[in-house]
Design an enzyme around this catalytic site. Sequence first.
Site, PDB file in Angstrom:
ATOM      1  N   LYS A  45       7.335  25.628 103.250  1.00  0.00           N
ATOM      2  CA  LYS A  45       7.338  27.084 103.466  1.00  0.00           C
ATOM      3  C   LYS A  45       5.894  27.530 103.726  1.00  0.00           C
ATOM      4  CE  LYS A  45       8.723  31.355 103.514  1.00  0.00           C
ATOM      5  NZ  LYS A  45       9.457  31.848 104.680  1.00  0.00           N
ATOM      6  N   ASN A  69      16.887  37.467 109.444  1.00  0.00           N
ATOM      7  CA  ASN A  69      16.234  37.342 108.143  1.00  0.00           C
ATOM      8  C   ASN A  69      15.040  38.267 108.055  1.00  0.00           C
ATOM      9  OD1 ASN A  69      13.401  35.881 107.697  1.00  0.00           O
ATOM     10  ND2 ASN A  69      14.278  35.068 109.606  1.00  0.00           N
ATOM     11  N   LEU A  73       8.071  36.061 103.492  1.00  0.00           N
ATOM     12  CA  LEU A  73       7.179  34.974 103.062  1.00  0.00           C
ATOM     13  C   LEU A  73       7.206  34.689 101.553  1.00  0.00           C
ATOM     14  CD1 LEU A  73       4.125  35.788 105.380  1.00  0.00           C
ATOM     15  CD2 LEU A  73       5.695  33.850 105.596  1.00  0.00           C
ATOM     16  N   ASN A 128       0.823  29.573 110.704  1.00  0.00           N
ATOM     17  CA  ASN A 128       1.881  30.487 111.152  1.00  0.00           C
ATOM     18  C   ASN A 128       1.253  31.809 111.609  1.00  0.00           C
ATOM     19  OD1 ASN A 128       4.096  32.148 111.405  1.00  0.00           O
ATOM     20  ND2 ASN A 128       4.942  31.723 109.377  1.00  0.00           N
ATOM     21  N   CYS A 131       4.956  35.529 111.639  1.00  0.00           N
ATOM     22  CA  CYS A 131       6.001  36.078 110.767  1.00  0.00           C
ATOM     23  C   CYS A 131       6.219  37.559 111.081  1.00  0.00           C
ATOM     24  CB  CYS A 131       5.636  35.926 109.297  1.00  0.00           C
ATOM     25  SG  CYS A 131       6.901  36.652 108.235  1.00  0.00           S
ATOM     26  N   GLY A 222      18.920  31.281 115.874  1.00  0.00           N
ATOM     27  CA  GLY A 222      20.217  30.713 116.263  1.00  0.00           C
ATOM     28  C   GLY A 222      20.469  30.777 117.757  1.00  0.00           C
ATOM     29  N   GLY A 250      14.151  26.681 117.914  1.00  0.00           N
ATOM     30  CA  GLY A 250      14.928  27.851 118.358  1.00  0.00           C
ATOM     31  C   GLY A 250      16.271  27.443 118.918  1.00  0.00           C
ATOM     32  N   GLY A 251      17.321  27.736 118.136  1.00  0.00           N
ATOM     33  CA  GLY A 251      18.684  27.552 118.641  1.00  0.00           C
ATOM     34  C   GLY A 251      19.164  26.119 118.680  1.00  0.00           C
ATOM     35  N   GLY A 272      16.286  25.479 112.158  1.00  0.00           N
ATOM     36  CA  GLY A 272      16.239  26.547 111.170  1.00  0.00           C
ATOM     37  C   GLY A 272      17.630  27.029 110.796  1.00  0.00           C
TER      38      GLY A 272
END
Length: 313
Positions: A45, A69, A73, A128, A131, A222, A250-251, A272
């Site tokens: 994470k 979502n 964090l 990252n 976010c 997704g 991604g997806g 994910g």
Amino acid sequence: MISTETTLAGYHFDNCFMNAAGVYCYDAAELNQVQASMAGTFVTKSATVMPRSGNPEPRYQPTRLGSINSMGLPNEGLPYYLDYVSQQQKAVPDKTYFQSITGFNIEEDEQLLAQISASDFKGVVELNLSCPNVPGKPQTGYDFEMVERILTRVFTVYHGPLGVKLPPYFDIVHFDQMAAILNQFPLAFVNSVNSIGNGLKIDVATERVVIKTKHGFGGIGGDYIKPTALANVHAFYQRLNPAIQIIGTGGIKSGQDAFEHILCGASMVQVGTALQKEGPIIFERLTRELQTIMAQKGYTKLSDFRGKLQYLD
Ligand code: SIN
């Protein structure tokens, strides 16, 4: 023999599949499950300077085509993950892991990297920059000058393998501009994409949003985001110095989705939303499905087709 092994940042991974930061990586219990699965490695994470409890619930909802979502964090703080990775590396010394980090400003990025440098961490850092879920904090990846400033500082203070997790871009000029910035730095990789920020999912029965923070606005993952993810992977594959590898995210919920990401140029693929839904057992199915497609096409290794997307002209 059909192999899905890969190399990234000079490290070898038995399998190109891994989790995406944020899914099955909050604590040791979750990371142990990814570690015990067929995934080639894990990413933690995104760790912040201080541990965070994240946004109030509800903060994750599966949807018909993916997920929304606004986790905010939540994480145990960097020392927790560095300790965990260190233990894993002692137990299985030939495996390499990814440490995700995110500061809320350049000084915090520097602080996090100083902690990593002072530790016995030997893996890959994923910074990252994308976010979308911390109220009042914009997605850094959309502030091009700031990305350049951060990377200038980061590569002054940190000398290990490091890549960035980017938000999705939607304009050819933005691909050009961001690639020109990224090409100035010795990045190990670029990970495209994080969720599409600030979507809304509505429950028609109650006429309400389904996520608490920011009046329901949250990151979308997704099926919705696969075409955007593929475009970002390929746009950066076309534009970045070949030394900067691409992680495709991604997806991905099937071997075919992974095949498409790799055809667009990805060297590794992160999962994910589908991992959240099916659990780490998913890596067995994804690997088998990818190997089946490779066998049908006569490919034995990822480099047989990586980046070899064909055009119509
Ligand atoms: C979150 O914790 O809100 C998601 C992480 C991310 O999108 O980077």
